[in-house]
Design a protein around this motif. Structure first.
Motif, PDB file in Angstrom:
ATOM      1  N   MET B   1       0.834  -1.208   0.000  1.00 47.66           N
ATOM      2  CA  MET B   1       0.000   0.000   0.000  1.00 47.66           C
ATOM      3  C   MET B   1       0.875   1.266   0.000  1.00 47.66           C
ATOM      4  N   PRO B   2       0.558   2.198  -0.886  1.00 50.45           N
ATOM      5  CA  PRO B   2       1.365   3.437  -0.877  1.00 50.45           C
ATOM      6  C   PRO B   2       1.166   4.237   0.411  1.00 50.45           C
ATOM      7  N   ARG B   3       2.105   5.092   0.667  1.00 50.60           N
ATOM      8  CA  ARG B   3       1.990   5.976   1.835  1.00 50.60           C
ATOM      9  C   ARG B   3       2.089   7.416   1.321  1.00 50.60           C
ATOM     10  N   ILE B   4       0.917   7.994   1.044  1.00 48.47           N
ATOM     11  CA  ILE B   4       0.869   9.313   0.410  1.00 48.47           C
ATOM     12  C   ILE B   4       0.500  10.403   1.409  1.00 48.47           C
ATOM     13  N   GLY B   5       1.173  11.545   1.286  1.00 49.24           N
ATOM     14  CA  GLY B   5       0.844  12.718   2.100  1.00 49.24           C
ATOM     15  C   GLY B   5       0.239  13.790   1.210  1.00 49.24           C
ATOM     16  N   VAL B   6      -0.833  14.442   1.695  1.00 48.58           N
ATOM     17  CA  VAL B   6      -1.479  15.496   0.910  1.00 48.58           C
ATOM     18  C   VAL B   6      -1.367  16.820   1.674  1.00 48.58           C
ATOM     19  N   PHE B   7      -0.786  17.822   0.988  1.00 47.03           N
ATOM     20  CA  PHE B   7      -0.589  19.131   1.627  1.00 47.03           C
ATOM     21  C   PHE B   7      -1.380  20.171   0.845  1.00 47.03           C
ATOM     22  N   VAL B   8      -2.395  20.740   1.509  1.00 48.93           N
ATOM     23  CA  VAL B   8      -3.241  21.714   0.822  1.00 48.93           C
ATOM     24  C   VAL B   8      -2.840  23.118   1.282  1.00 48.93           C
ATOM     25  N   CYS B   9      -2.482  23.944   0.308  1.00 46.44           N
ATOM     26  CA  CYS B   9      -1.985  25.290   0.626  1.00 46.44           C
ATOM     27  C   CYS B   9      -3.116  26.314   0.607  1.00 46.44           C
ATOM     28  N   GLN B  10      -3.106  27.215   1.592  1.00 42.07           N
ATOM     29  CA  GLN B  10      -4.129  28.276   1.631  1.00 42.07           C
ATOM     30  C   GLN B  10      -3.696  29.474   0.785  1.00 42.07           C
ATOM     31  N   CYS B  11      -2.404  29.562   0.565  1.00 42.16           N
ATOM     32  CA  CYS B  11      -1.826  30.706  -0.153  1.00 42.16           C
ATOM     33  C   CYS B  11      -2.374  32.013   0.422  1.00 42.16           C
ATOM     34  N   GLY B  12      -2.171  32.202   1.704  1.00 38.87           N
ATOM     35  CA  GLY B  12      -2.742  33.371   2.386  1.00 38.87           C
ATOM     36  C   GLY B  12      -4.235  33.319   2.205  1.00 38.87           C
ATOM     37  N   ASN B  13      -4.758  34.275   1.450  1.00 31.14           N
ATOM     38  CA  ASN B  13      -6.184  34.237   1.150  1.00 31.14           C
ATOM     39  C   ASN B  13      -6.453  33.912  -0.303  1.00 31.14           C
ATOM     40  N   ASN B  14      -5.384  33.771  -1.079  1.00 35.54           N
ATOM     41  CA  ASN B  14      -5.539  33.543  -2.514  1.00 35.54           C
ATOM     42  C   ASN B  14      -6.368  32.305  -2.803  1.00 35.54           C
ATOM     43  N   ILE B  15      -6.133  31.259  -2.033  1.00 34.83           N
ATOM     44  CA  ILE B  15      -6.898  30.029  -2.226  1.00 34.83           C
ATOM     45  C   ILE B  15      -8.010  29.970  -1.177  1.00 34.83           C
ATOM     46  N   GLU B  16      -7.633  30.323   0.039  1.00 37.43           N
ATOM     47  CA  GLU B  16      -8.546  30.135   1.159  1.00 37.43           C
ATOM     48  C   GLU B  16      -9.858  30.913   1.010  1.00 37.43           C
ATOM     49  N   SER B  17      -9.822  32.064   0.311  1.00 41.33           N
ATOM     50  CA  SER B  17     -11.046  32.861   0.245  1.00 41.33           C
ATOM     51  C   SER B  17     -12.168  32.161  -0.511  1.00 41.33           C
ATOM     52  N   THR B  18     -11.831  31.224  -1.407  1.00 36.95           N
ATOM     53  CA  THR B  18     -12.911  30.536  -2.119  1.00 36.95           C
ATOM     54  C   THR B  18     -12.823  29.008  -1.995  1.00 36.95           C
ATOM     55  N   VAL B  19     -11.810  28.542  -1.267  1.00 34.96           N
ATOM     56  CA  VAL B  19     -11.672  27.091  -1.072  1.00 34.96           C
ATOM     57  C   VAL B  19     -11.494  26.806   0.411  1.00 34.96           C
ATOM     58  N   LEU B  61       6.513   8.799   4.277  1.00 38.85           N
ATOM     59  CA  LEU B  61       5.746   8.952   3.041  1.00 38.85           C
ATOM     60  C   LEU B  61       6.557   8.474   1.836  1.00 38.85           C
ATOM     61  N   ASP B  62       5.877   7.866   0.856  1.00 37.80           N
ATOM     62  CA  ASP B  62       6.580   7.501  -0.383  1.00 37.80           C
ATOM     63  C   ASP B  62       6.040   8.295  -1.575  1.00 37.80           C
ATOM     64  N   GLY B  63       5.148   9.219  -1.295  1.00 36.70           N
ATOM     65  CA  GLY B  63       4.629  10.080  -2.353  1.00 36.70           C
ATOM     66  C   GLY B  63       3.973  11.302  -1.730  1.00 36.70           C
ATOM     67  N   VAL B  64       4.065  12.423  -2.445  1.00 35.65           N
ATOM     68  CA  VAL B  64       3.540  13.670  -1.894  1.00 35.65           C
ATOM     69  C   VAL B  64       2.683  14.377  -2.940  1.00 35.65           C
ATOM     70  N   VAL B  65       1.503  14.852  -2.502  1.00 36.84           N
ATOM     71  CA  VAL B  65       0.693  15.718  -3.369  1.00 36.84           C
ATOM     72  C   VAL B  65       0.623  17.082  -2.701  1.00 36.84           C
ATOM     73  N   VAL B  66       1.020  18.127  -3.437  1.00 34.03           N
ATOM     74  CA  VAL B  66       0.849  19.482  -2.912  1.00 34.03           C
ATOM     75  C   VAL B  66      -0.221  20.154  -3.754  1.00 34.03           C
ATOM     76  N   SER B  67      -1.330  20.486  -3.103  1.00 33.78           N
ATOM     77  CA  SER B  67      -2.384  21.204  -3.823  1.00 33.78           C
ATOM     78  C   SER B  67      -2.177  22.677  -3.552  1.00 33.78           C
ATOM     79  N   ALA B  68      -1.728  23.396  -4.569  1.00 34.74           N
ATOM     80  CA  ALA B  68      -1.330  24.794  -4.364  1.00 34.74           C
ATOM     81  C   ALA B  68      -1.474  25.567  -5.671  1.00 34.74           C
ATOM     82  N   CYS B  69      -0.483  26.393  -5.961  1.00 37.89           N
ATOM     83  CA  CYS B  69      -0.530  27.190  -7.195  1.00 37.89           C
ATOM     84  C   CYS B  69      -0.094  26.345  -8.394  1.00 37.89           C
TER      85      CYS B  69
END
Lengths: 293, 657, 135
Positions: B1-19, B61-69
């Motif tokens: 089984m993979p060991r994936i980490g997910v990092f969601v960025c707020q980008c200050g308010n750039n992302i956070e204001s609508t997500v 972790l053996d894989g990383v997803v960064v949800s950002a810009c």
């Protein structure tokens, strides 16, 4: 302290209140405006072209006579101040022209003479704080527009009475007297000056715009240091009330009239009655100007 | 089984204001294979990167997803961080939830943005699960550079690279290097003589042991890729043996035939065997074959007779030379738009209407008049000269929309040169705006006006015609709102700068971009101004757009420094996002070969023991492949896959939607 | 209007004379229009200050002399105060007035003046006006 004083023609005649209230105010503040023993007209316009040397002779003679008393001379009228100060600068910088003028007048010119406006004396030698202490009739609540016009300020390099495009010296004085200074866009614009002789219509427009600009910012009173500005603004108002029913007139006064009055002079000295719109009515209306102590 | 980490960025308010990033993180937690998720204010900040590294270690972790810009911004940042934490960098994938989500979904309730972010992140996770670790590709590099164009930009680039120890091949299509700058008289704003500052550089280029000059030559063919190009240079027949010629000049002294001099812009004739100008580098003549009576008709041969070292060779043919190089600097320069396009100015019909470059030749002490400014028609000194700016420039209809940038300055210079030489003369300049941005440029223009009395008229010229030996100029001065007429003796046109006529063809040969005018495109006009989309090919000078000498020189140096830093590496590393062929499945239909825009597909044969080819299949040259994926789509047998974007990965992502 | 620009006019004696008496060099002006923007009389002028300077630059001094603008300028020096090139349009106006007055071309005759004005106006207006309008 005695300071040589050059009144100029207009203050000797139609602007008597300007002159009298200044002399009286000086006394109240502890110095004397010592009128030059003899003086002539300054020429009422500085000769702009350098080849017009004859235009320099009259103000130069005034400066020569003043320098015999003291290396400082003061004046009240903006135009006299402008002409004398620019002449002094020109002659000090240009020895060639100084020589021609000397030969013409047959007297030596003293280039160390300093020309100061009365308001500069108040600010730099007396201090507005001291003026404030002498106030007996605070004119609180009256919104006053300080109209500088051209002659006190331009050309900036020479005149330099205050910051060129945004002067505040008059406002500071008025504040000391208890008035509420009003900032308005046209405070350093031209009134139309000597076009009074040829183009009343233009003067009415320019001066009218100045007044409207001031009243539009809430001014109840316009303060000036120039008899020609004073005349043009009053003329413009006289014309305006004939043409426009909604025109609200404001008194146009010299700053020394307010100075003297605030310091408790008798009303006659300031000659408010010689202004076309008597400022005392405004004082009454506002309930200010009664003597305290 | 993979060991994936997910990092969601707020980008200050750039992302956070609508997500709602916390919700996105929360939602991803339960997906199979995901062992860690979080939302963070700024993932790209150092604390953000530190946290990423820490979590990789902490949760193994053996894989990383960064949800950002956009991955254009920080893919490299996050991959580097992963690498530092011991992960293969290609096991880090980016989800773009800013440019493609939060910024385009202004829904303040965050509903749309959050849902879409979840979808996108989930897709990336599924793709990542099938993702394979990749290794950067390392390639050898040939430490030699080619410079195309021997004007000031090309010379500067060549000299700087040679100084850095690189062997440089400088190709110039004219018989001498020097370019347009060699034509100029004085240069603004310092007024130093153009040739005086240029010729030392030309000589330096000739003498430098690291520089190999090919003049009267053109680049015929370019193959290969960054670090490993092969170019074919056509050395045009000079009809003079370079190794024998001493440049004594006997041949052009004695040659009895004349033709218009290209260098002198038709203001003077030259011999049929000639060097363009006295300081030519190399000082070896060429024979202008179409005008040579010997070559055309077999009669004459005077040059050969007088040549001491017997260097003349009427039988010489074009020669093709192949050179292996690792980088290319393109500095092909500019030419002037044909003035004949503007009939109202009478160029071509009225002899005393000339171009700015012609005026340069008139003013030049080595020019056709020895520096005397005279009318081409009668050789008289002009008492009134009218200069017309923006001829073709800023003219969308008849010319080009852009400003040629240097004309305001050189016109001011012309008025000064004219005044300095013809003291009683009066210069007039018709202009639209005076564009004098640059160190000491505005002051220079003011000097022309205030000190040298040039009369500037703000407006255009409507017509130029001849009358009683005068050139009448009609136009307008919009500052006073009047039409004006001037009786002039000469008119000088400040004509638009355009790319070389051959620019587009060369661009196609090199695989670099160009705009609608034919100026070459920078990789990024601000941040990568001397690079092109084709790695290893750099730009300098006016082939990019109109610019003056200081800018051309700066760009020449900039391109050289780019090449030097490229060559400073032992091996070139490149992204492993390239296509791979599953060779046993390939049926050698060659659709991929036709489809590939980069010529990265090669045919490879499988040989039997005897050495006979028994089967063919396609092979990808990893150095050339740009990872565009066209071959993948074209392949009928589905035997080509793109590393990092294999079908399996892409389909998994689509299925997760 | 259409005019013919001549080298001679650009360097005419009268223009040189004007430069000499005013100490101003019209060529220094780069026509930014700051003077015309600030001039309180611009709105009335047939040629606002920057265009007056333009006429001089183009050698059209006769037109400049004829312009009503010359007599509208009150030397308030706003033009000069704002000029980034240190050109004084006001001084050039004064020079043009001199050229006219020294030819005896008075703008106003004292006899024509309005009596109420003469009586009521401050002296300085009269002195100044006479100096600007009467030879």
């Amino acid at each position: 302290m005695k300071i040589p004083y050059y009144p100029g023609c207009t203050l000797n005649t139609v602007a008597k209140g300007f002159d009298l209230s200044a002399r009286e105010s000086a006394r109240t503040l502890g110095f004397e405006l010592a009128e030059l023993e003899q003086w002539s007209c300054c020429g009422a316009s500085f000769p702009l072209t350098p080849d017009n040397i004859i235009g320099l002779t009259s103000p130069a003679k005034v400066l020569i006579d003043a320098a015999k008393m003291d290396p400082v001379v003061t004046t009240l009228c903006s135009v006299c101040y402008n002409v004398l100060k620019r002449t002094a600068e020109t002659l000090a910088e240009d020895t060639e022209r100084q020589k021609v003028v000397e030969d013409f007048i047959e007297e030596r010119y003293n280039p160390s003479i300093e020309v100061l406006h009365f308001v500069e004396i108040l600010r730099d030698r007396i201090g507005f704080e001291k003026v404030k202490e002498k106030v007996k009739r605070p004119l609180g609540g009256i919104k006053a527009a300080s109209y500088y016009g051209c002659m006190l300020l331009r050309p900036f390099k020479t005149m330099g009475i205050d910051r060129a495009e945004a002067p505040t010296v008059m406002e500071e004085l008025l504040e000391a007297l208890g008035l509420e200074p009003v900032e308005f866009p046209k405070k350093i614009e031209c009134c139309g000056a000597h076009l009074a002789m040829t183009r009343e219509d233009v003067v009415a427009k320019l001066s009218g715009d100045v007044i409207e600009s001031a009243t539009g910012c809430g001014a109840e009173l316009v303060v000036t240091s120039c008899p020609l500005c004073q005349y043009n603004l009053e003329e413009a108002q006289s014309r305006a009330i004939e043409e426009r029913r909604d025109w609200k007139t404001v008194p146009i006064v010299y700053f020394t009239q307010l100075l003297g009055y605030a310091m408790g002079q008798t009303e006659g000295v300031a000659c408010f009655d010689k202004n076309r719109w008597d400022a005392r009515e405004l004082f009454k209306e506002k309930g200010v100007g009664s003597c305290q102590g | 089984m993979p060991r994936i980490g997910v990092f969601v960025c707020q980008c200050g308010n750039n992302i956070e204001s609508t997500v709602d990033t916390r919700k996105v993180a929360e939602e991803m937690k339960d997906l199979p294979g995901v062992v860690f998720t979080c939302s963070y204010k700024f993932m790209c900040s150092s604390p953000g990167q530190e946290m990423l590294k820490e979590m990789i270690k902490k949760h193994d972790l053996d894989g990383v997803v960064v949800s950002a810009c956009s991955p254009h911004m920080h893919e490299a940042t996050f991959r580097k961080a992963c690498e530092k934490a011991g992960l293969n960098p290609y096991r880090c994938e980016i989800t773009n939830i800013r440019e493609q989500c939060s910024w385009v979904h202004p829904d303040k309730t965050k509903k749309t943005g959050t849902l879409k972010s979840m979808d996108l992140t989930r897709m990336t996770i599924e793709r990542l699960k099938r993702n394979r670790p990749l290794k950067t590709i390392s390639m050898s590099v040939t430490r030699r550079a080619l410079v195309i164009g021997g004007g000031i930009a090309g010379i500067q680039a060549a000299l700087d690279m040679a100084e850095g120890g690189i062997e440089v091949i400088l190709v110039e299509k004219e018989p001498s290097i020097g370019g347009n700058m060699a034509r100029l008289s004085e240069t603004f704003p310092t007024m130093d003589c153009s040739q005086c500052i240029l010729t030392p550089k030309m000589v330096e280029a000739e003498l430098n042991e690291n520089i190999k000059l090919y003049t009267y030559s053109e680049v015929e063919k370019v193959d290969g890729y960054i670090g490993n190009f092969t170019v074919t240079i056509r050395k045009k027949a000079r009809y003079v043996k370079e190794e024998l010629c001493t440049g004594c000049g006997e041949c052009w002294e004695k040659c009895p035939y004349k033709a218009e001099s290209e260098f002198e812009m038709e203001l003077k004739e030259r011999k049929v065997i000639y060097t363009p100008f006295p300081q030519s580098v190399p000082n070896i003549p060429v024979i202008d074959a179409p005008d040579c009576v010997m070559i055309q008709k077999g009669k004459c041969g005077v040059c050969a007779k007088v040549c001491g070292p017997k260097a003349i060779d009427f039988e010489q043919k074009d020669e093709f030379i192949e050179e292996k190089i690792g980088a290319i600097v393109v500095a092909t320069g500019y030419e002037l738009m044909p003035n004949e396009r503007f009939g109202e100015y009478g160029y071509g019909k009225i002899k005393d209407v000339i171009s700015g470059l012609q005026f340069e030749r008139l003013a030049s002490s080595s020019g056709p008049t020895g520096g005397r400014i005279v009318r081409p028609s009668d050789g008289k000194e002009p008492e009134t000269v009218v200069f017309i700016q923006c001829v073709g420039s800023r003219d969308e209809k008849k010319g080009v929309a852009y400003c040629s940038k240097v004309c305001c300055m050189y016109t001011a210079k012309h008025t000064m040169l004219y005044k300095h030489k013809v003291h009683h003369g009066q210069a007039y300049v018709f202009y639209m705006d005076i564009r004098s941005g640059g160190k000491r440029y505005e002051e220079f223009v003011r000097r022309a006006i205030e000190h040298d009395g040039a009369m500037y008229l703000r407006g255009r010229v409507s017509r130029v015609y001849e009358k009683d030996g005068k050139v009448i100029v009609q136009g307008a001065d919009t500052l006073s709102g009047t039409q004006v007429e001037i009786e002039a003796d000469m008119v000088v046109l400040a004509t638009a700068m355009v790319p070389r006529g051959s620019a587009v063809e060369l661009a196609q040969r090199l695989g670099i971009g160009y705009d609608k005018y034919g100026f070459y495109n920078e990789y990024h006009p601000k941040l990568r101004p001397v690079e092109t989309v084709n790695a290893g090919i750099y730009l300098a000078g006016t082939c990019i757009g109109p610019m003056d000498i200081p800018d051309s020189v700066s760009m020449g140096s900039a391109a050289a420094s780019k090449v030097l830093s490229l060559f400073a590496k032992e091996k070139l590393a490149r992204e492993p996002i390239v296509a791979h062929v599953d060779t046993p499945v390939c049926n050698a239909c060659w659709d991929c070969l036709t489809a590939c825009p980069y010529k990265a597909i090669e045919k490879e044969g499988i040989r039997d023991r005897e050495g006979n080819i028994v089967r063919w299949h396609a092979k990808v040259n990893e150095g050339v492949c740009q990872g565009c994926g066209v071959c993948v789509a074209a392949c009928r047998s589905k035997c080509i896959d793109l590393a990092g974007y294999r079908d399996e990965e892409v389909f998994a992502a689509i299925n997760a939607f | 209007m259409k005019i013919k620009i001549e080298n001679r006019a650009l360097k005419s004696e009268e223009l040189k004379h004007l430069e000499r008496i005013t100490g101003e060099v019209p060529a220094r002006c780069y026509q930014c229009g700051n003077c015309s923007a600030g001039c309180p009389l611009s709105y009335m002028m047939d040629y606002p200050p920057s265009q007056m300077i333009r006429l001089l630059q183009l050698g059209r001094i006769e037109e400049a002399k004829r312009a009503e603008s010359v007599w509208l300028c009150v030397s308030c020096m706003q033009c000069y105060a704002r000029c980034p090139k240190d050109v004084s349009a006001g001084t050039l106006f004064e020079g043009l007035r001199h050229l006219a007055l020294r030819e005896g071309k008075d703008y106003r005759k004292i006899k024509e003046l309005d009596m109420p004005f003469l009586k009521g106006a401050p002296q300085q207006a009269l002195v100044c006006g006479f100096r600007k309008f009467v030879s």
